[in-house]
Design a protein around this motif. Structure first.
Motif, PDB file in Angstrom:
ATOM      1  N   TYR A   2      30.562  28.603  36.724  1.00  0.00           N
ATOM      2  CA  TYR A   2      31.642  27.712  37.175  1.00  0.00           C
ATOM      3  C   TYR A   2      32.969  28.470  37.129  1.00  0.00           C
ATOM      4  CZ  TYR A   2      33.380  22.891  37.913  1.00  0.00           C
ATOM      5  OH  TYR A   2      33.918  21.726  38.426  1.00  0.00           O
TER       6      TYR A   2
ATOM      7  N   ILE B 179      34.504  30.671  42.432  1.00  0.00           N
ATOM      8  CA  ILE B 179      33.728  30.119  43.553  1.00  0.00           C
ATOM      9  C   ILE B 179      33.030  28.834  43.133  1.00  0.00           C
ATOM     10  CG2 ILE B 179      31.805  30.539  45.149  1.00  0.00           C
ATOM     11  CD1 ILE B 179      32.559  33.556  44.990  1.00  0.00           C
TER      12      ILE B 179
ATOM     13  N   ASP C  16      27.574  27.127  32.571  1.00  0.00           N
ATOM     14  CA  ASP C  16      28.359  28.360  32.484  1.00  0.00           C
ATOM     15  C   ASP C  16      28.152  28.941  31.087  1.00  0.00           C
ATOM     16  OD1 ASP C  16      30.932  29.509  34.298  1.00  0.00           O
ATOM     17  OD2 ASP C  16      30.832  30.206  32.228  1.00  0.00           O
TER      18      ASP C  16
ATOM     19  N   ALA D 235      24.377  33.322  46.672  1.00  0.00           N
ATOM     20  CA  ALA D 235      25.394  34.130  47.362  1.00  0.00           C
ATOM     21  C   ALA D 235      26.199  34.871  46.294  1.00  0.00           C
ATOM     22  CB  ALA D 235      26.306  33.249  48.208  1.00  0.00           C
ATOM     23  N   ALA D 236      25.549  35.129  45.131  1.00  0.00           N
ATOM     24  CA  ALA D 236      26.272  35.808  44.038  1.00  0.00           C
ATOM     25  C   ALA D 236      25.942  37.302  44.074  1.00  0.00           C
ATOM     26  CB  ALA D 236      25.916  35.185  42.699  1.00  0.00           C
TER      27      ALA D 236
HETATM   28  P1  NAI Z   1      34.088  34.427  38.447  1.00  0.00           P
HETATM   29  O1  NAI Z   1      34.158  35.568  37.497  1.00  0.00           O
HETATM   30  O2  NAI Z   1      35.330  33.683  38.780  1.00  0.00           O
HETATM   31  O3  NAI Z   1      33.018  33.364  37.891  1.00  0.00           O
HETATM   32  C1  NAI Z   1      31.788  33.722  37.326  1.00  0.00           C
HETATM   33  C2  NAI Z   1      31.397  32.666  36.314  1.00  0.00           C
HETATM   34  O4  NAI Z   1      30.082  32.958  35.822  1.00  0.00           O
HETATM   35  C3  NAI Z   1      32.322  32.636  35.093  1.00  0.00           C
HETATM   36  O5  NAI Z   1      32.762  31.318  34.864  1.00  0.00           O
HETATM   37  C4  NAI Z   1      31.439  33.137  33.953  1.00  0.00           C
HETATM   38  O6  NAI Z   1      31.769  32.571  32.702  1.00  0.00           O
HETATM   39  C5  NAI Z   1      30.066  32.692  34.415  1.00  0.00           C
HETATM   40  N1  NAI Z   1      28.953  33.417  33.810  1.00  0.00           N
HETATM   41  C6  NAI Z   1      28.908  34.717  33.427  1.00  0.00           C
HETATM   42  N2  NAI Z   1      27.690  34.996  32.905  1.00  0.00           N
HETATM   43  C7  NAI Z   1      26.970  33.845  32.938  1.00  0.00           C
HETATM   44  C8  NAI Z   1      25.664  33.497  32.527  1.00  0.00           C
HETATM   45  N3  NAI Z   1      24.835  34.396  32.002  1.00  0.00           N
HETATM   46  N4  NAI Z   1      25.269  32.223  32.697  1.00  0.00           N
HETATM   47  C9  NAI Z   1      26.106  31.292  33.245  1.00  0.00           C
HETATM   48  N5  NAI Z   1      27.359  31.572  33.645  1.00  0.00           N
HETATM   49  C10 NAI Z   1      27.775  32.828  33.500  1.00  0.00           C
HETATM   50  O7  NAI Z   1      33.397  35.004  39.754  1.00  0.00           O
HETATM   51  P2  NAI Z   1      33.525  34.460  41.240  1.00  0.00           P
HETATM   52  O8  NAI Z   1      34.718  35.041  41.894  1.00  0.00           O
HETATM   53  O9  NAI Z   1      33.336  32.990  41.243  1.00  0.00           O
HETATM   54  O10 NAI Z   1      32.246  35.171  41.914  1.00  0.00           O
HETATM   55  C11 NAI Z   1      30.924  34.774  41.569  1.00  0.00           C
HETATM   56  C12 NAI Z   1      29.916  35.703  42.189  1.00  0.00           C
HETATM   57  O11 NAI Z   1      30.027  35.668  43.614  1.00  0.00           O
HETATM   58  C13 NAI Z   1      30.069  37.174  41.801  1.00  0.00           C
HETATM   59  O12 NAI Z   1      28.787  37.708  41.508  1.00  0.00           O
HETATM   60  C14 NAI Z   1      30.578  37.842  43.045  1.00  0.00           C
HETATM   61  O13 NAI Z   1      30.145  39.183  43.145  1.00  0.00           O
HETATM   62  C15 NAI Z   1      29.921  36.991  44.129  1.00  0.00           C
HETATM   63  N6  NAI Z   1      30.589  37.066  45.428  1.00  0.00           N
HETATM   64  C16 NAI Z   1      29.802  37.169  46.548  1.00  0.00           C
HETATM   65  C17 NAI Z   1      30.373  37.245  47.800  1.00  0.00           C
HETATM   66  C18 NAI Z   1      29.507  37.325  49.009  1.00  0.00           C
HETATM   67  O14 NAI Z   1      29.940  37.888  50.014  1.00  0.00           O
HETATM   68  N7  NAI Z   1      28.313  36.786  48.974  1.00  0.00           N
HETATM   69  C19 NAI Z   1      31.830  37.268  47.983  1.00  0.00           C
HETATM   70  C20 NAI Z   1      32.574  37.047  46.743  1.00  0.00           C
HETATM   71  C21 NAI Z   1      31.961  36.991  45.524  1.00  0.00           C
END
Ligand code: NAI
Length: 408
Positions: free
Chosen positions: A158, A161, A180, A237-238
Motif C-alpha cells: 500500500y 501505487i 503491507d 504490475a510490480a
Molecule cells: P512504494 O515504495 O511506494 O510502495 C511499496 C509498498 O510495498 C510499501 O508500502 C512497502 O511498505 C510495501 N512492502 C514492502 N515489502 C513488502 C512485503 N514483503 N509485503 C507487503 N508489503 C510490502 O512503491 P510504488 O511506487 O508504489 O511501486 C510499487 C511497485 O511497482 C514497485 O515494484 C515498482 O517497481 C513497480 N512499478 C512498476 C511499473 C510498471 O511499469 N509496471 C511502473 C512503476 C512502478
C-alpha cells in the motif's frame, strides 16, 4: 575546487530525447547552455561529450559505468529521466561526489489506472472474448461476466501505487483490503488486513504493488495461489521476481484463477527483436503487456518536470533531497549569505576540523547541515557573503575534500 559558476557556463548534456518539459524547466530557471540529443551515444562519443558536462540527463539506454564517470571531471549531477537507476554505477558516482536523481512518482497514476482497467476487463472476460472475436468467433455470453462494483480488491503493498489504486477502486464501488509490511494509514474505507494469507483468502482480485526486495521475491507461488479464492483473479504490475510464473500457469490451468494480467516478468526481452518466452502466452484469459504499466505520455511529461526540477534545486541551492545514492541535505538559503557545498570522505573528525578552521579564521557559520551515506559526507554551510572567499580557502586545506562548490 570550483567557484560559483555563471548559469550560462553550466553545461547540460541531455541524451535519449527527453521530454520538452525538461528543457522548459531548465530554461525557465536561467540555464540555456543545453545540448539536447535525441538518441543514446556509443561509449566513445559519450566519454568525449561527458568531459565538458556539468549535468547529464539520460534515460535507460545510457550506461554510466565507473570508467565513463572517471572521465567526467566537471560533472556535478546525474538525472535518470525514468524510474530505474540500474544503468548508473551509483557507488562510483557517489565516490566521485556526484548525486543521482530520478523520478520515482511520475508514473504512479499511470500504473494505478492500468490496473483498475485490467480488473474491469478481467471481470468481464474481455481478454478471451477479444481473442475469440479476432479469430472470427462470436462468444456472446454473460457467463463469468461481472461488474467490479461490490467486489473485493486485495492490494499487496500500500505504497504510492497501491494507495492511489485504492482510491480509484473505491470510486468504482469496490471494497478495498490491503496488506503491507508496515502499518499504513487507510484511505477512504480501505481496511488493512493482518497477513498476506488473510488477504488472499478474502479478495476476489489480488494485485501486487510491492518493491523487489528479499521479502517479496517469489512471494506468490503454489502455496499462495492455493490460498486464493476459487475463481478469483490476479494482477502483477510490480516486479517480475515477485511471482513464480509456472505456479501461476498451473493455477490458471486448473481454473482456480479465472484470469490474470501480467505486465512484468522474471525474464524480459532486452529489445523488440528478442522473442518473449513465457508459459503464459498460451492463455487467452491472461492480459500480457510488455512492462508498460508506467509508460504514458503523461508520465514522460511528469518525469521531465520532476528530474529537471531536481537539477535546478541542486544547481541553485545544493539541495540533494531524494537523491538515490547520496546524502540528502535540504536547507533554506539565508539572506545575505553565500553557500558552501562540501563533499568529503566520510571519516571521523571532518566537521570538527572545518568548524575549528572557520573559528580560527573568524568566520561565522550562519547555517550548517551535514549528512553522510556510505563513504561520502555532504556538508552544506551558509556564511556571511563577506567571508565566503576566506571560507573556501579554509576548505581547501581539508584533506578529506572530494569536491567543494560555492553558490551565490
Ligand atoms: P512504494 O515504495 O511506494 O510502495 C511499496 C509498498 O510495498 C510499501 O508500502 C512497502 O511498505 C510495501 N512492502 C514492502 N515489502 C513488502 C512485503 N514483503 N509485503 C507487503 N508489503 C510490502 O512503491 P510504488 O511506487 O508504489 O511501486 C510499487 C511497485 O511497482 C514497485 O515494484 C515498482 O517497481 C513497480 N512499478 C512498476 C511499473 C510498471 O511499469 N509496471 C511502473 C512503476 C512502478
Amino acid at each position: 575546487m570550483a567557484l560559483s559558476l555563471q548559469k550560462d557556463k553550466i553545461r547540460f548534456l541531455l541524451l535519449e530525447g527527453l521530454h520538452d518539459n525538461a528543457l522548459k524547466v531548465l530554461e525557465d530557471a536561467g540555464y540555456h547552455n543545453i545540448e539536447n540529443i535525441s538518441h543514446a551515444l556509443d561509449k566513445e562519443e559519450l566519454i568525449e561529450k561527458i568531459k565538458d558536462a556539468h549535468f547529464i540527463g539520460i534515460r535507460s539506454r545510457t550506461q554510466l559505468t565507473r570508467d565513463v564517470l572517471e572521465h567526467a571531471n566537471k560533472l556535478i549531477g546525474i538525472g535518470c529521466f525514468c524510474i530505474g537507476t540500474n544503468q548508473v554505477d551509483l557507488d562510483a558516482a557517489r565516490d566521485l561526489g556526484i548525486p543521482v536523481f530520478n523520478a520515482p512518482f511520475s508514473n504512479t497514476r499511470s500504473v494505478a489506472e492500468l490496473v483498475l482497467a485490467e480488473a474491469i476487463m478481467l471481470y468481464r472476460g474481455i481478454p478471451e472474448k477479444n481473442a475469440t472475436v479476432h479469430r472470427g468467433g462470436w462468444g456472446k455470453s454473460a457467463t463469468n461476466s461481472h461488474e467490479v462494483r461490490g467486489k473485493t480488491i486485495g492490494i499487496v503493498g500500500y505504497g504510492s501505487i497501491g494507495s492511489q489504486l485504492s482510491v480509484l477502486a473505491e470510486s468504482f464501488g469496490m471494497k478495498v483490503i490491503y496488506h503491507d509490511a508496515v502499518t499504513k494509514l487507510p484511505l477512504g474505507n480501505a481496511v488493512q488486513v493482518g497477513s498476506l494469507e488473510e488477504l488472499l483468502s478474502m479478495a476476489d482480485i489480488v494485485t501486487l504493488h510491492v518493491p523487489d526486495v528479499p521479502s517479496t521475491r517469489y512471494m506468490m507461488k503454489a502455496e499462495q495461489f492455493a490460498q486464493m479464492k476459487e475463481g478469483s483473479y490476479f494482477i502483477n504490475a510490480a516486479r517480475g521476481t515477485c511471482v513464480e510464473i509456472d505456479d501461476l500457469a498451473d493455477a490458471l490451468e486448473s481454473g482456480k484463477i479465472l484470469g490474470a494480467a501480467i505486465d512484468v516478468f522474471p525474464k524480459e526481452p532486452k529489445s523488440a527483436d528478442e522473442e518473449f518466452e513465457s508459459p503464459l502466452r498460451k492463455f487467452d484469459n491472461v492480459i500480457l503487456t510488455p512492462h508498460i504499466g508506467g509508460s504514458t505520455q503523461e508520465a514522460q511529461a511528469n518525469i521531465g518536470l520532476e528530474v529537471a526540477d531536481k537539477f535546478v534545486r541542486y544547481s541553485d541551492q545544493g539541495d540533494t533531497a531524494t537523491a538515490v545514492n547520496f546524502p540528502e541535505v535540504s536547507i533554506p538559503f539565508k539572506e545575505n549569505s553565500h553557500r558552501l557545498l562540501h563533499i568529503h570522505k566520510n571519516v571521523p573528525g571532518v566537521l570538527s576540523q572545518i568548524n575549528r578552521l572557520f573559528a580560527e579564521a573568524g568566520i561565522n557559520i550562519l547555517a550548517q547541515s551535514l549528512m553522510t551515506e556510505g563513504d561520502v559526507g555532504y556538508l552544506v554551510m551558509d556564511v556571511d557573503y563577506n567571508d565566503s572567499t576566506a571560507a573556501l580557502d579554509q576548505l581547501k586545506d581539508v584533506e578529506e575534500t572530494i569536491r567543494v562548490r560555492i553558490l551565490f
